[in-house]
Design a protein around this motif. Structure first.
Motif, PDB file in Angstrom:
ATOM      1  N   UNK A 229      -6.106 -13.184   5.181  1.00 61.39           N
ATOM      2  CA  UNK A 229      -5.293 -13.217   4.008  1.00 61.39           C
ATOM      3  C   UNK A 229      -5.499 -12.079   3.263  1.00 61.39           C
ATOM      4  N   UNK A 230      -6.577 -11.349   3.092  1.00 64.14           N
ATOM      5  CA  UNK A 230      -6.757 -10.124   2.395  1.00 64.14           C
ATOM      6  C   UNK A 230      -5.762  -9.144   2.843  1.00 64.14           C
ATOM      7  N   UNK A 231      -5.650  -9.007   4.274  1.00 66.74           N
ATOM      8  CA  UNK A 231      -4.838  -7.903   5.038  1.00 66.74           C
ATOM      9  C   UNK A 231      -3.321  -8.154   4.318  1.00 66.74           C
ATOM     10  N   UNK A 232      -2.944  -9.537   4.606  1.00 59.57           N
ATOM     11  CA  UNK A 232      -1.629 -10.007   4.075  1.00 59.57           C
ATOM     12  C   UNK A 232      -1.495  -9.534   2.536  1.00 59.57           C
ATOM     13  N   UNK A 233      -2.742  -9.706   1.849  1.00 58.41           N
ATOM     14  CA  UNK A 233      -2.325  -9.423   0.225  1.00 58.41           C
ATOM     15  C   UNK A 233      -2.174  -7.888   0.129  1.00 58.41           C
ATOM     16  N   UNK A 234      -3.016  -7.138   1.128  1.00 56.20           N
ATOM     17  CA  UNK A 234      -2.730  -5.495   0.989  1.00 56.20           C
ATOM     18  C   UNK A 234      -1.238  -5.262   1.501  1.00 56.20           C
ATOM     19  N   UNK A 235      -0.560  -5.891   2.601  1.00 58.61           N
ATOM     20  CA  UNK A 235       0.835  -6.051   2.851  1.00 58.61           C
ATOM     21  C   UNK A 235       1.505  -6.146   1.813  1.00 58.61           C
ATOM     22  N   UNK A 236       1.312  -7.218   1.176  1.00 59.11           N
ATOM     23  CA  UNK A 236       2.324  -7.632   0.036  1.00 59.11           C
ATOM     24  C   UNK A 236       2.206  -6.619  -1.146  1.00 59.11           C
ATOM     25  N   UNK A 237       1.211  -5.989  -1.499  1.00 58.27           N
ATOM     26  CA  UNK A 237       1.031  -4.961  -2.402  1.00 58.27           C
ATOM     27  C   UNK A 237       1.754  -3.581  -1.946  1.00 58.27           C
ATOM     28  N   UNK A 238       1.888  -3.470  -0.752  1.00 58.19           N
ATOM     29  CA  UNK A 238       2.526  -2.339  -0.148  1.00 58.19           C
ATOM     30  C   UNK A 238       4.204  -2.501  -0.076  1.00 58.19           C
ATOM     31  N   UNK A 239       4.375  -3.758   0.012  1.00 58.85           N
ATOM     32  CA  UNK A 239       5.812  -4.084   0.221  1.00 58.85           C
ATOM     33  C   UNK A 239       6.261  -3.976  -1.318  1.00 58.85           C
ATOM     34  N   UNK A 240       5.306  -4.444  -2.293  1.00 57.04           N
ATOM     35  CA  UNK A 240       5.727  -4.421  -3.828  1.00 57.04           C
ATOM     36  C   UNK A 240       6.213  -2.994  -4.317  1.00 57.04           C
ATOM     37  N   UNK A 241       5.269  -2.234  -3.701  1.00 56.23           N
ATOM     38  CA  UNK A 241       5.295  -0.597  -4.090  1.00 56.23           C
ATOM     39  C   UNK A 241       6.563  -0.260  -3.577  1.00 56.23           C
ATOM     40  N   UNK A 242       6.891  -0.531  -2.193  1.00 57.18           N
ATOM     41  CA  UNK A 242       8.238  -0.203  -1.718  1.00 57.18           C
ATOM     42  C   UNK A 242       9.503  -0.588  -2.429  1.00 57.18           C
ATOM     43  N   UNK A 243       9.376  -1.813  -2.908  1.00 63.06           N
ATOM     44  CA  UNK A 243      10.607  -2.398  -3.717  1.00 63.06           C
ATOM     45  C   UNK A 243      10.459  -1.384  -4.952  1.00 63.06           C
ATOM     46  N   UNK A 244       9.381  -0.966  -5.578  1.00 61.98           N
ATOM     47  CA  UNK A 244       9.348  -0.101  -7.036  1.00 61.98           C
ATOM     48  C   UNK A 244       9.985   1.187  -6.495  1.00 61.98           C
ATOM     49  N   UNK A 245       9.698   1.868  -5.245  1.00 57.10           N
ATOM     50  CA  UNK A 245      10.430   2.950  -4.997  1.00 57.10           C
ATOM     51  C   UNK A 245      11.984   2.654  -4.564  1.00 57.10           C
ATOM     52  N   UNK A 246      12.433   1.633  -4.057  1.00 54.91           N
ATOM     53  CA  UNK A 246      13.870   1.293  -3.717  1.00 54.91           C
ATOM     54  C   UNK A 246      14.395   1.537  -5.181  1.00 54.91           C
ATOM     55  N   UNK A 247      13.642   0.824  -6.191  1.00 57.01           N
ATOM     56  CA  UNK A 247      14.481   0.982  -7.610  1.00 57.01           C
ATOM     57  C   UNK A 247      14.560   2.408  -8.036  1.00 57.01           C
TER      58      UNK A 247
END
Length: 332
Positions: A229-247
């Motif tokens: 679950x912690x690793x998934x949470x880190x992946x979620x944070x990374x994905x959120x940063x990628x979404x910000x980069x796309x913006x």
């Protein structure tokens, strides 16, 4: 690099491994994978299938015991990212970047995942490199050790591959910003439009994937351990940063496109303005020469040899006077 099969072409199996719990795994063919039973020495079975091969839907229902609606979801082309818990099983549909020849970054490839903690079944229709990355780690003896680790490493690798497409788009924007704006603006506008389309496509697919990963972290069964679950949470944070980069990429593309359009509009307005000035200068001259060119009696200077030069001098004087007037009015 595309998926390829380890077994016969007439089977749905792309590869299968019986994990040893130490990071490695034993290679299985289609018959061996179907008959394999988890043991203390090999606690987890991972099968990667081509979902559009004949018999996959029936096998999932009859042999694996997956309910009909779930089996239909796992073999369907309705591939919007989602995840949910079904009793002791985790069901998910994820999407990754399509790196197949001729594909655009926003063309996503889907992968369905089903796991009950001792079996992991992943399915895809089009070639997808992410499972091969995890498989290579297993074959090197440094791969996942349980079902939860397989799921987390697949999602992490899938999200990490998105980063390269975002970096490539940012590099293209930087290159366009450094180019001369007057150097083939149509080509620049087309490339910017492509970048914006890619950004929108990635954002459209990555947003639901963000929700799917949160569902995995929140609703996964008990065999999905706390460190998973912690690793998934880190992946979620990374994905959120990628979404910000796309913006950021999308906004940069919009700013660059607006600047190109502003320059083009300014250039057109300048050309129109100069044409108006030229018309303002030659309008009185056209009136004068038109008046002197009418065919009626009594036109002055008809019999004079110097009349032409007088008219030319008057025209030159008019031009000078108009230029002085335009200059004082700050039109020039």
């Amino acid at each position: 690099m595309n998926d390829h099969t380890d077994t016969q072409d007439d089977t749905p199996l792309l590869f299968a491994r019986a994990l040893d719990g130490q990071g490695g795994g034993r290679v299985l063919d289609w018959a061996g994978a179907r008959s394999c039973q988890p043991t203390a020495q090999e606690p987890v079975l991972w099968m990667h299938l081509c979902r559009n091969r004949p018999g996959v839907y029936e096998w999932l229902q009859e042999q694996v015991g997956i309910p009909e609606p779930t089996a239909e979801l796992l073999t369907s082309d309705q591939t919007r990212p989602r995840a949910f818990r079904e009793k002791n099983a985790l069901v998910a549909t994820l999407r990754g970047i399509n790196f197949n020849p001729g594909a655009e970054p926003e063309d996503m490839v889907s992968m369905q995942v089903w796991s009950d903690g001792v079996r992991v079944i992943t399915l895809r229709r089009f070639p997808l490199q992410t499972p091969r990355d995890v498989l290579a780690q297993i074959d090197q003896g440094a791969g996942p050790t349980d079902a939860g680790a397989i799921v987390t490493q697949l999602t992490e690798a899938m999200v990490a591959r998105m980063n390269q497409s975002i970096i490539d788009m940012n590099d293209q924007i930087d290159t366009l910003e450094e180019r001369d704006m007057d150097d083939d603006p149509d080509d620049m506008l087309n490339r910017i439009a492509t970048i914006r389309r890619n950004c929108l496509g990635l954002q459209r697919h990555m947003g639901p994937q963000h929700v799917a990963l949160e569902a995995i972290s929140r609703d996964a069964p008990a065999w999905f351990e706390e460190h998973d679950r912690r690793e998934i949470a880190e992946t979620i944070d990374r994905l959120r940063r990628y979404l910000d980069d796309i913006d950021v990429s999308k906004e940069s593309a919009v700013v660059l496109m607006d600047e190109l359009r502003t320059r083009a509009l300014s250039s057109n307005e300048r050309a129109t303005y100069m044409l108006t000035i030229v018309a303002g200068i030659f309008l009185p001259l056209g009136f004068l020469t038109g008046l002197l060119g009418i065919n009626v009696g009594g036109m002055p200077g008809v019999d004079s040899g110097n009349a032409f030069w007088w008219v030319a001098g008057i025209c030159a004087a008019i031009i000078v006077i108009l230029l002085v007037i335009f200059k004082r009015l700050r039109w020039l």
